[in-house]
Enzyme design. Structure first.
Site, PDB file in Angstrom:
ATOM      1  CG  ASP A  39      -1.936  -1.135   1.190  1.00 14.64           C
ATOM      2  OD1 ASP A  39      -1.888  -1.970   0.268  1.00 14.64           O
ATOM      3  OD2 ASP A  39      -2.770  -1.216   2.113  1.00 14.64           O
ATOM      4  CE  LYS A  54      -4.036  -4.028   1.313  1.00 13.50           C
ATOM      5  NZ  LYS A  54      -4.754  -3.210   2.277  1.00 13.50           N
ATOM      6  CB  CYS A 113      -1.960  -2.628   5.391  1.00 12.42           C
ATOM      7  SG  CYS A 113      -3.628  -1.888   5.317  1.00 12.42           S
TER       8      CYS A 113
END
Length: 208
Positions: free
Chosen positions: A8, A108, A153
């Site tokens: 990310d 995601k 994450c």
């Protein structure tokens, strides 16, 4: 077979983004150095990719504001600012990240009813992404992880990697991560160690 997973590294989690992590853009040069000098056979990246009105957004809950605790799918849920909405600049990878070198991108967080911190599956483990199968098919034996945010994450991705990739050495490169809160980072480090994730420095990642 050595793989690097960039978690990310998107505008939304860097300074100026909708869910900015303090000093988040500092992970970009680390990621680029690893891409160039880490000797990786495979480079993968995850990308938060939420639809508008995702259930984790505080904006869809009239009684909540960002960072309040709420509920999603019957479970406790942090209410986030709207972030990484599909096809917005906030969801794009950081412009300085060498994304051209990435072999595989795993999106995601597309299900509006469940959040997905991990690059491998949603938070309730109802559905998996294709990442574990991809890494297994490639014969990956070592998986190095870096990115944002360490206490969410990165943490969930690393712990899931240990469970879903039996026999694979999973390592988190600490210089290439930044977290949201000090307490959260400490808890994440403890959980990852307990799960068997190795916490390493940049030199170790490059020289091994």
């Amino acid at each position: 077979m050595k793989a690097l997973l960039l978690v990310d590294i998107q505008n939304g989690f860097c300074p100026g983004g909708n869910l900015a992590v303090a000093d988040g853009d500092a992970v970009v040069p680390v990621a680029n150095l690893l891409i160039r000098d880490g000797g990786y056979d495979i480079i993968a990246a995850s990308q938060d990719w939420h639809p508008e009105g995702h259930g984790s957004f505080a904006s869809v809950h009239p009684d909540k504001k960002p960072f309040d605790m709420g509920e999603l799918d019957g479970k406790p849920q942090v209410m986030w600012p709207d972030h990484c909405v599909q096809n917005t600049e906030d969801a794009a990878f950081h412009p300085d990240l060498d994304i051209a070198a990435v072999d595989y991108i795993q999106r995601k967080g597309e299900n509006p009813e469940i959040d997905s911190y991990s690059a491998f599956r949603d938070n309730e483990h109802h559905a998996v992404t294709g990442l574990a199968d991809y890494l297994k098919q490639k014969g990956v034996t070592t998986l190095d992880i870096t990115g944002l945010a360490l206490d969410f994450c990165v943490r969930f991705t690393a712990v899931d990697a240990r469970e879903m990739l039996p026999g694979v050495t999973v390592r988190v490169i600490l210089e290439g991560c930044r977290g949201i809160s000090e307490d959260g980072v400490e808890a994440a480090l403890a959980e990852m160690r307990e799960a068997g994730v190795e916490l390493i420095d940049l030199r170790t990642a490059i020289e091994d």
